[in-house]
Design a protein around this motif. Structure first.
Motif, PDB file in Angstrom:
ATOM      1  N   UNK A  77       0.835  -1.209   0.000  1.00 33.76           N
ATOM      2  CA  UNK A  77       0.000   0.000   0.000  1.00 33.76           C
ATOM      3  C   UNK A  77       0.865   1.254   0.000  1.00 33.76           C
ATOM      4  N   UNK A  78       1.988   1.218   0.720  1.00 36.59           N
ATOM      5  CA  UNK A  78       2.889   2.364   0.738  1.00 36.59           C
ATOM      6  C   UNK A  78       3.482   2.613  -0.643  1.00 36.59           C
ATOM      7  N   UNK A  79       3.909   1.550  -1.330  1.00 39.00           N
ATOM      8  CA  UNK A  79       4.462   1.724  -2.676  1.00 39.00           C
ATOM      9  C   UNK A  79       3.416   2.294  -3.627  1.00 39.00           C
ATOM     10  N   UNK A  80       2.187   1.801  -3.547  1.00 38.92           N
ATOM     11  CA  UNK A  80       1.133   2.301  -4.437  1.00 38.92           C
ATOM     12  C   UNK A  80       0.798   3.757  -4.142  1.00 38.92           C
ATOM     13  N   UNK A  81       0.772   4.141  -2.869  1.00 34.75           N
ATOM     14  CA  UNK A  81       0.462   5.527  -2.504  1.00 34.75           C
ATOM     15  C   UNK A  81       1.548   6.482  -3.000  1.00 34.75           C
ATOM     16  N   UNK A 107       1.072   9.563  -5.761  1.00 35.71           N
ATOM     17  CA  UNK A 107       1.319  10.967  -5.427  1.00 35.71           C
ATOM     18  C   UNK A 107       2.448  11.577  -6.246  1.00 35.71           C
ATOM     19  N   UNK A 108       3.443  10.762  -6.610  1.00 30.64           N
ATOM     20  CA  UNK A 108       4.612  11.287  -7.323  1.00 30.64           C
ATOM     21  C   UNK A 108       4.653  10.801  -8.770  1.00 30.64           C
ATOM     22  N   UNK A 109       3.499  10.571  -9.364  1.00 29.94           N
ATOM     23  CA  UNK A 109       3.459  10.019 -10.720  1.00 29.94           C
ATOM     24  C   UNK A 109       4.172  10.924 -11.715  1.00 29.94           C
ATOM     25  N   UNK A 136      11.813  11.623 -13.966  1.00 25.13           N
ATOM     26  CA  UNK A 136      13.088  11.308 -13.320  1.00 25.13           C
ATOM     27  C   UNK A 136      12.974   9.943 -12.637  1.00 25.13           C
ATOM     28  N   UNK A 137      13.261   8.844 -13.350  1.00 26.23           N
ATOM     29  CA  UNK A 137      13.118   7.510 -12.748  1.00 26.23           C
ATOM     30  C   UNK A 137      14.066   7.252 -11.594  1.00 26.23           C
ATOM     31  N   UNK A 138      15.117   8.061 -11.452  1.00 26.91           N
ATOM     32  CA  UNK A 138      16.051   7.841 -10.345  1.00 26.91           C
ATOM     33  C   UNK A 138      15.354   8.011  -9.003  1.00 26.91           C
TER      34      UNK A 138
END
Length: 405
Positions: free
Chosen positions: A16-20, A24-26, A32-34
């Motif tokens: 859930x944390x990764x999805x959130x 938010x930072x899409x 910037x994939x870094x």
């Protein structure tokens, strides 16, 4: 040791944390994939610390088996109350770096053996003992005498060849102690070097051709890591035994050989400026060989650098920026080794990023293996039919009945 419910809740919270974060930072992650790599790295470190803390909890004497099947005072009422181990120690972490570094030195010695350094010194010793060269009391003559006296205490040429066969797979027959040869080494080593060169080639192209040079689509560290781990695991079992002491002794012998060949009286005898010129002169004059000194020597240097890098444990780094910084140390040695090996038809250059099959059959691989094994002894049996002699009883018996002569 956590329970099944605690482990599942932890996995759900992390997902859930990764999805959130991705939601938010899409916009920032797309440009910037870094940032995404750094966020995933920090989350993974936090999860690893939680797993390590859970592993410090004291486990029941039976490991939780009684609670699982419902026996004893700790019997679980639901499946979520049962204890679940987080796993065992990773396989790739249990590799001794000293043994991998010893393989690098043995590879260095093997290439000098192929050049003919030891053969040249033996020939010079024969000429010195026969009085066929003008050496008497100089530094080189005295070193040749000491080299001969110490020869009975060293590993023999047969021991060296058996060691190369067992650890590196080069040569013919069985390895040292009638062991199984490590025939996968050259293919895995060439595959790893190819993937390193492809990675940096794609990296250079991305820096020139597009603005987002840090795009993960240019250069996959996963492919490089997998190729390196396959080679590392292969050498894990091939590097046991007397390899460590043998490579130390042979490195000392190699140094002694160059001290003899670089002596002033020996260089003056052949009109040479250095020890390498003496080697080339003896190989041409007494063995009539085509010189391969330069590419073989560079393969020795760069191949040892690559294997020493593999022994350091840098291949286990999963963070992309750190991995690239560490991999940069062998970028040029890998390219140089591959160029030298390709010029001698000992390794093909991969044109595409692909996984090499474990059982590989092909003309290029067979050519490289034959080149490292050396010339085939004996002649191939002819497949042409043997003409029958006139009057052969077997020929008359095969003639159909009723036919004329």
């Amino acid at each position: 040791m956590p329970t099944q419910r605690e482990q599942q809740e932890r996995l759900d919270r992390v997902n859930a944390l990764r999805a959130r974060i991705a939601e938010q930072l899409a916009g920032s992650l797309a440009s910037n994939p870094v940032i995404a790599e750094e966020l995933h790295r920090q989350i993974d470190e936090h999860v690893d610390s939680l797993v390590a803390a859970e592993g410090q909890r004291p486990a029941p004497p039976d490991g939780g088996f009684g609670g699982l099947i419902g026996i004893g005072p700790d019997a679980a009422l639901t499946l979520g109350e049962t204890r679940v181990p987080n796993g065992v120690v990773r396989y790739d972490d249990q590799v001794n770096s000293e043994r991998i570094a010893a393989v690098g030195d043995l590879y260095y010695i093997y290439q000098h053996e192929q050049i003919g350094v030891f053969k040249v010194v033996q020939k010079l010793k024969q000429l010195f003992e026969a009085g066929a060269v003008r050496l008497s009391s100089g530094q080189g003559a005295y070193r040749l005498y000491q080299f001969d006296r110490r020869d009975v205490l060293r590993y023999t040429r047969r021991d060296r060849l058996d060691g190369y066969r067992r650890v590196l797979g080069y040569g013919r027959g069985l390895g040292a102690g009638q062991s199984r040869p490590n025939t996968d080494f050259h293919r895995l080593f060439g595959h790893f070097v190819n993937q390193v060169t492809l990675f940096w080639r794609d990296k250079r192209i991305s820096e020139v051709m597009r603005q987002g040079a840090n795009d993960p689509s240019f250069g996959s560290i996963a492919v490089v890591r997998r190729a390196g781990l396959d080679l590392r695991n292969n050498l894990k079992f091939a590097s046991f035994g007397h390899l460590n002491v043998m490579r130390i002794e042979l490195m000392q012998v190699l140094e002694e050989c160059f001290a003899i060949l670089g002596s002033p009286d020996v260089m003056e005898l052949f009109g040479a400026d250095n020890a390498w010129d003496v080697i080339d002169e003896i190989l041409v004059r007494y063995f009539d060989e085509r010189l391969q000194t330069s590419p073989r020597q560079r393969m020795a240097e760069t191949g040892r650098d690559v294997l020493r890098w593999l022994a350091s444990g840098h291949i286990l780094e999963s963070n992309r920026p750190q991995f690239e910084a560490l991999l940069n140390h062998i970028a040029e040695p890998a390219e140089e080794w591959l160029t030298s090996a390709q010029a001698m038809s000992l390794a093909p250059r991969a044109s595409a990023r692909s996984v090499t099959p474990w059982e590989r059959s092909g003309a290029s691989g067979a050519t490289a293996r034959r080149a490292e094994r050396g010339p085939v002894s004996g002649s191939r049996r002819s497949t042409r039919p043997v003409p029958q002699r006139r009057g052969d009883p077997s020929a008359r018996s095969k003639r159909p009945p009723g036919s004329r002569r």
